[in-house]
Structure formats: structure tokens, C-alpha cells
Design a protein around this motif. Structure first.
Motif, PDB file in Angstrom:
ATOM      1  N   TYR A   6      -6.310 -22.950 -25.066  1.00  0.00           N
ATOM      2  CA  TYR A   6      -8.173 -23.076 -25.413  1.00  0.00           C
ATOM      3  C   TYR A   6      -9.029 -23.262 -26.764  1.00  0.00           C
ATOM      4  CZ  TYR A   6      -7.747 -18.562 -26.180  1.00  0.00           C
ATOM      5  OH  TYR A   6      -7.533 -17.399 -27.420  1.00  0.00           O
ATOM      6  N   SER A   7     -10.333 -23.787 -26.227  1.00  0.00           N
ATOM      7  CA  SER A   7     -10.846 -24.032 -27.237  1.00  0.00           C
ATOM      8  C   SER A   7     -12.493 -24.076 -27.424  1.00  0.00           C
ATOM      9  CB  SER A   7     -10.804 -25.888 -27.251  1.00  0.00           C
ATOM     10  OG  SER A   7     -10.187 -26.329 -27.776  1.00  0.00           O
ATOM     11  N   GLY A   8     -12.841 -24.215 -28.439  1.00  0.00           N
ATOM     12  CA  GLY A   8     -14.417 -23.121 -28.192  1.00  0.00           C
ATOM     13  C   GLY A   8     -14.928 -23.644 -29.562  1.00  0.00           C
ATOM     14  N   PHE A   9     -15.805 -22.812 -30.254  1.00  0.00           N
ATOM     15  CA  PHE A   9     -16.648 -22.686 -31.611  1.00  0.00           C
ATOM     16  C   PHE A   9     -16.843 -21.050 -32.118  1.00  0.00           C
ATOM     17  CE2 PHE A   9     -18.134 -25.918 -28.402  1.00  0.00           C
ATOM     18  CZ  PHE A   9     -18.134 -27.257 -29.587  1.00  0.00           C
ATOM     19  N   ILE A  10     -16.341 -21.079 -33.439  1.00  0.00           N
ATOM     20  CA  ILE A  10     -16.827 -20.332 -34.495  1.00  0.00           C
ATOM     21  C   ILE A  10     -17.806 -20.986 -35.203  1.00  0.00           C
ATOM     22  CG2 ILE A  10     -15.061 -19.000 -36.245  1.00  0.00           C
ATOM     23  CD1 ILE A  10     -12.734 -19.596 -34.906  1.00  0.00           C
ATOM     24  N   PHE A  12     -12.281 -25.060 -33.083  1.00  0.00           N
ATOM     25  CA  PHE A  12     -10.936 -24.189 -32.679  1.00  0.00           C
ATOM     26  C   PHE A  12     -10.725 -25.137 -31.280  1.00  0.00           C
ATOM     27  CE2 PHE A  12     -10.290 -21.204 -30.275  1.00  0.00           C
ATOM     28  CZ  PHE A  12     -11.250 -20.450 -29.593  1.00  0.00           C
ATOM     29  N   HIS A  13      -9.163 -25.023 -31.248  1.00  0.00           N
ATOM     30  CA  HIS A  13      -8.431 -25.612 -30.458  1.00  0.00           C
ATOM     31  C   HIS A  13      -6.654 -24.660 -30.787  1.00  0.00           C
ATOM     32  CE1 HIS A  13      -5.771 -27.423 -27.888  1.00  0.00           C
ATOM     33  NE2 HIS A  13      -4.880 -27.330 -28.292  1.00  0.00           N
ATOM     34  N   GLN A  14      -6.437 -23.673 -30.116  1.00  0.00           N
ATOM     35  CA  GLN A  14      -5.940 -22.639 -29.845  1.00  0.00           C
ATOM     36  C   GLN A  14      -4.725 -22.951 -28.676  1.00  0.00           C
ATOM     37  OE1 GLN A  14      -7.233 -18.468 -30.638  1.00  0.00           O
ATOM     38  NE2 GLN A  14      -5.046 -17.348 -30.320  1.00  0.00           N
ATOM     39  N   PHE A  56      -4.938 -20.494 -37.884  1.00  0.00           N
ATOM     40  CA  PHE A  56      -4.935 -18.677 -38.329  1.00  0.00           C
ATOM     41  C   PHE A  56      -3.696 -18.346 -36.946  1.00  0.00           C
ATOM     42  CE2 PHE A  56      -8.903 -17.650 -39.659  1.00  0.00           C
ATOM     43  CZ  PHE A  56      -8.814 -16.527 -39.619  1.00  0.00           C
ATOM     44  N   ASN A  57      -2.678 -17.490 -37.417  1.00  0.00           N
ATOM     45  CA  ASN A  57      -2.116 -17.157 -36.787  1.00  0.00           C
ATOM     46  C   ASN A  57      -2.390 -15.765 -36.102  1.00  0.00           C
ATOM     47  OD1 ASN A  57       0.890 -16.027 -36.124  1.00  0.00           O
ATOM     48  ND2 ASN A  57       1.517 -17.956 -36.297  1.00  0.00           N
ATOM     49  N   ASN A  58      -2.687 -15.502 -34.568  1.00  0.00           N
ATOM     50  CA  ASN A  58      -3.132 -14.585 -33.971  1.00  0.00           C
ATOM     51  C   ASN A  58      -2.487 -13.995 -33.353  1.00  0.00           C
ATOM     52  OD1 ASN A  58      -6.100 -15.051 -34.798  1.00  0.00           O
ATOM     53  ND2 ASN A  58      -5.378 -17.138 -33.014  1.00  0.00           N
ATOM     54  N   LEU A  59      -2.724 -12.286 -33.390  1.00  0.00           N
ATOM     55  CA  LEU A  59      -1.226 -11.689 -32.406  1.00  0.00           C
ATOM     56  C   LEU A  59      -2.706 -10.719 -32.153  1.00  0.00           C
ATOM     57  CD1 LEU A  59       1.859 -10.666 -34.917  1.00  0.00           C
ATOM     58  CD2 LEU A  59       1.934 -12.076 -32.715  1.00  0.00           C
ATOM     59  N   ARG A  60      -2.121 -10.316 -30.503  1.00  0.00           N
ATOM     60  CA  ARG A  60      -3.440  -9.772 -29.343  1.00  0.00           C
ATOM     61  C   ARG A  60      -3.145  -8.527 -29.650  1.00  0.00           C
ATOM     62  NH1 ARG A  60      -7.236  -9.567 -26.674  1.00  0.00           N
ATOM     63  NH2 ARG A  60      -8.282  -9.820 -24.638  1.00  0.00           N
ATOM     64  N   PHE A  96     -13.550 -23.624 -23.286  1.00  0.00           N
ATOM     65  CA  PHE A  96     -13.464 -24.494 -22.489  1.00  0.00           C
ATOM     66  C   PHE A  96     -11.835 -24.756 -22.534  1.00  0.00           C
ATOM     67  CE2 PHE A  96     -12.118 -27.771 -24.800  1.00  0.00           C
ATOM     68  CZ  PHE A  96     -13.528 -28.117 -25.713  1.00  0.00           C
ATOM     69  N   LYS A  97     -10.980 -24.378 -21.030  1.00  0.00           N
ATOM     70  CA  LYS A  97      -9.450 -24.240 -21.470  1.00  0.00           C
ATOM     71  C   LYS A  97      -8.883 -25.352 -21.461  1.00  0.00           C
ATOM     72  CE  LYS A  97      -9.320 -19.872 -20.444  1.00  0.00           C
ATOM     73  NZ  LYS A  97      -9.303 -18.757 -20.677  1.00  0.00           N
ATOM     74  N   THR A  98      -8.184 -26.381 -21.537  1.00  0.00           N
ATOM     75  CA  THR A  98      -7.190 -27.130 -22.354  1.00  0.00           C
ATOM     76  C   THR A  98      -5.926 -27.683 -21.578  1.00  0.00           C
ATOM     77  OG1 THR A  98      -6.362 -27.262 -24.816  1.00  0.00           O
ATOM     78  CG2 THR A  98      -8.727 -27.581 -24.115  1.00  0.00           C
TER      79      THR A  98
END
Lengths: 171, 268
Positions: free
Chosen positions: A28-32, A49-51, A82-86, A167-169
Motif C-alpha cells: 500500500y501507499s500514502g502520505f507521511i 511512501f510505498h510499502q 524503514f523496515n517495519n514490524l507490527r 491507496f492499496k497497490t
């Protein structure tokens, strides 16, 4: 050195904490929007950003408002990862880096400011996973380069950030 | 990826602006760049701090604090006692130049610097201005410097300079006798005062044409006095954007500030 040790500590914490975590949504993508207080002044960055899985890539302008180096608030280019972990309790944390580059033509010199920061970010979901609020700390070298000399010193930052998935990509 | 490349190109184009104009007032750094720890990139009165102010921040000059060594050479140092920033005890006046410039300060990363080196960096190499704040009181002996020693030490470091280079140096002191002693050395002299009227009276009939004042010692009534006289005003203690706005009312020729970029931005 103090800041590098703190970031290293957070990294170790993250490695142990990560064992009990689950992956976040795939693509997904969006804004920060980030606002951070650094050694040279107050910066604001609206970023795209794009994740994909835990990998998040960021790009966008960064402006310095109040600062001790740049006389004008021309946008610099900010690129990051960023390497993210939830976690299980609405918390997401990420460890990554960011490079910010600025150019300013002063009356007696052309100045390049280049920051390279190691960063730790902690985000909390607001209502849903699509809107997060959190904070960032970072440290790393900054180089001020002019026609006649260059100066290298340690930069650090404390920031707040808001992340919105728009938005999802498929990619 | 195409979007990213497009954004990057736009940003780079945004950054390519025409060379900027100089401000109407000369902006000098305070003790190099700044004397306040929360704003240090490099500590005050060091070579690194001077170079940062002049090269990165494009200051027109810099102010430094100078004290006289045992063998009558000036070194850049602000504090009363050496033990506050170095491993030495006592005052600058108790050591020779060689001992002082080999001494490390600020957790052993930086060195004390001679005035000769500062003149080389600022006046000769970069053709910018150097404002010397004379620290003339010896806190170890509780006595002031002899003005003839000050003259000799200044003469020793300026006699090789051209007339044009000498004019880029200003000696500042709150005691007029030091400035009078340096009358025919070709450098500028500046009397630090707390009142414009008293300062004007004190320099009347002398070669001194510059007065230096704290921004917060100035009064609204001083504006007319300054405009009606041919003195050159130097104002210091300028840190915040609000201070920068305040200082414009007095039309100084030089400001000594701890926020060079902010001052240059707001004084155009």
C-alpha cells in the motif's frame, strides 16, 4: 556517540521484540507528514511512501523553517527507508535510514547540506491501521560542503510523524 | 519509480536559485559562530568555529575574544580561567604562546588558537573582517593589562599586513586607553559602551569612530543621536528573530550575532 549507542540499543530491543510479531498488510501507499527538531533547526517533510510487506520507501521534499544554516526554506530532497514490524497491540515500529540533501546559493558561497540519519520510529494506530501517529528519533553524520571547505559533524533529530494510507497497490 | 524520478527532478530544479544578495548590514559571528552551547557546531573561539561562520554561513566577519600570553602574544580565549576548558591551571597570562597553542580544550578535541592564525584565516585567506574583543583584565592578578603591551602585541601581528588588510581588523575594548594606544597602527578601534551619549562624549576628539553596544542597552531616543552623528555602530547580543527585528531600528553598520543564518535572512 551517545546517540549511536541509543539507536544501537533500540535496534537490539527490536530484534528480540520482533520474534512475537506478525507481518503487516502486503502492499500500500500514502502520505507521511513529519516534523522534526534537529541540531540545525526545525524541519518539516511531507513525504510519499510505498510499502511492500515490512519494507517502506519514502521520498519527498524537506523544508527547514527555523534553522542555523540555511537562509531560505527551499525544499531539499528527502529519501528514506524503514523496515517495519507490527506488534499485536496497535503498535508498529521501524528501523531505517534517511538521506536529506539541500542546496543554497549564498552571497559568497554555494552551500550543500547533506544529512544521513539512522532512524527509529514508533507508530500507533489511530482508529484503524490506515492512520498512525508516532515519534521518530535519529542520528547520523551531516556534511556542510562549500566551494572552499567541508564540515562534518553529528546530526540528531527528535520528531513527530503522522502516516496515512491512501491507496492499496498491486506493485 | 517514474513518479519518484519526476519528484526528484522538480526538487533539484527548485533548489537552483540565483545567487543571493548581501544584507545591508555586516553580519559577524559571535566568538566564531556562536558562544552558546545549544547552538554549537564547533566550540567558540576555535579555528573550526571561524571557518564554519565564514564558509558555511557566509558571515561577513567574525568576533573573537583575545587574551595576552606571558610572552605578549594574543590567543583566542573567552573565560577568565584556563582550568574551565583545559588541563592547565590559572590564567592565559601565566603561559607562553607555545604552551597555550599546544593545549587542547573542550574535551581534548580542539586547540587554543593564536591571533596570528585567526588573522591568517579571516583577513588574509578569506578577505573578511575580524573584530577583536580585548579581554584586558587579569583575574589571577586582579589587575588590567598595560596598554603599551597591547599595542606591541597588536603591532607584531599586523605589521606584515597591507593597509587594506589592516582595515579589516577592529580592536574593541571598554577601556579607551587601549584604543588610544593603537591609534596609528592602521586598524579600526571600537569603544564598548553602555550609553550612546557617554560613548560619544568619550570618543569626541579622538581617532575612534566606532561604538559597540549591547542591543538591550539601547534606548528609542538613541536612534536620532546615531543618525545625526558620523559614528559607526556595532551591536551585539542578537540571538532570536525578535532581536533581529529590534536591531534594524538602530541602523547599525555591524551586528555580532549568535544566529548568522537567521540574521542574514531577515536583514535583507
Amino acid at each position: 556517540m551517545k546517540w549511536i549507542l541509543i539507536l544501537f540499543g533500540l535496534c537490539l530491543f527490536r530484534v528480540s521484540y520482533a520474534q512475537n510479531e506478525i507481518d503487516i498488510d502486503p502492499k500500500y501507499s500514502g502520505f507521511i507528514l513529519e516534523s522534526d527538531w534537529t541540531r540545525i533547526g526545525l524541519g518539516i517533510s511531507p513525504l510519499f511512501f510505498h510499502q511492500k510487506n515490512q519494507h517502506e520507501f519514502l521520498i519527498g521534499p524537506k523544508f527547514y523553517t527555523l534553522n542555523y544554516v540555511l537562509e531560505k526554506s527551499y525544499p531539499g530532497l528527502s529519501i528514506g527507508y524503514f523496515n517495519n514490524l507490527r506488534g499485536k497491540k496497535k503498535w508498529t515500529h521501524g528501523f531505517g535510514f534517511q538521506s536529506n540533501n539541500f542546496f543554497e546559493a549564498k552571497s559568497t558561497a554555494n552551500l550543500w547540506v547533506s544529512e544521513s540519519l539512522l532512524r527509529f520510529r514508533l507508530l500507533r494506530d489511530l482508529k484503524s491501521h490506515d492512520l498512525n501517529l508516532g515519534f521518530i528519533i535519529g542520528a547520523g553524520p551531516v556534511i556542510n560542503y562549500t566551494n572552499t571547505s567541508s564540515h562534518l559533524y553529528l546530526q540528531y533529530e527528535f520528531g513527530i510523524t503522522m502516516k496515512a494510507v491512501t491507496f492499496k497497490t498491486l506493485w | 519509480m517514474k513518479t519518484c524520478m519526476f519528484l526528484a527532478s522538480i526538487l533539484i530544479l527548485f533548489s537552483c536559485q540565483k545567487t543571493d544578495k548581501k544584507p545591508w548590514v555586516k553580519v559577524f559571528g559571535h566568538a566564531g559562530t556562536t558562544i552558546y552551547p545549544e547552538r554549537w557546531i564547533y566550540p567558540p573561539n576555535t579555528e573550526e568555529s571561524i571557518e564554519y561562520a565564514l564558509d558555511v554561513l557566509s558571515a561577513e566577519g567574525t568576533e573573537v575574544d583575545i587574551q595576552l600570553s606571558l610572552d605578549s602574544h594574543f590567543v583566542m580565549y573567552h573565560n577568565h580561567y584556563l582550568h574551565e576548558l583545559s588541563e592547565l591551571e590559572g590564567c592565559v597570562s601565566e603561559y607562553n604562546l607555545d604552551e597555550l597553542i599546544s593545549t587542547k580544550i573542550y574535551q581534548s578535541k580542539y586547540h587554543l588558537t593564536s591571533l596570528e592564525r585567526a588573522i591568517e584565516l579571516v583577513v588574509v585567506q578569506r578577505k573578511k573582517e575580524l573584530h577583536l574583543d580585548l579581554k584586558a583584565y587579569n583575574h589571577c592578578l586582579n589587575q588590567s593589562l598595560d596598554s603599551s603591551l597591547v599595542r606591541i602585541a597588536i603591532e607584531n601581528v599586523t605589521n606584515e599586513l597591507t593597509d587594506e588588510e589592516k582595515k579589516r581588523i577592529t580592536l574593541s575594548s571598554g577601556e579607551i586607553n587601549y584604543l588610544l594606544a593603537c591609534k596609528d597602527l592602521g586598524i579600526n578601534t571600537c569603544l564598548e559602551v553602555q550609553s550612546i551619549i557617554e560613548g560619544m562624549n568619550e570618543i569626541s576628539g579622538t581617532h575612534i569612530k566606532r561604538l559597540e553596544m549591547d542591543l538591550f542597552d539601547l534606548n528609542p531616543g538613541d536612534k536620532e543621536l546615531i543618525q545625526n552623528d558620523s559614528i559607526t555602530l556595532v551591536i551585539y547580543n542578537i540571538k532570536t528573530p525578535q532581536h533581529i527585528k529590534m536591531v534594524q531600528e538602530y541602523l547599525p553598520a555591524v551586528i555580532i550575532t549568535d544566529n548568522i543564518a537567521g540574521a542574514r535572512k531577515n536583514l535583507k
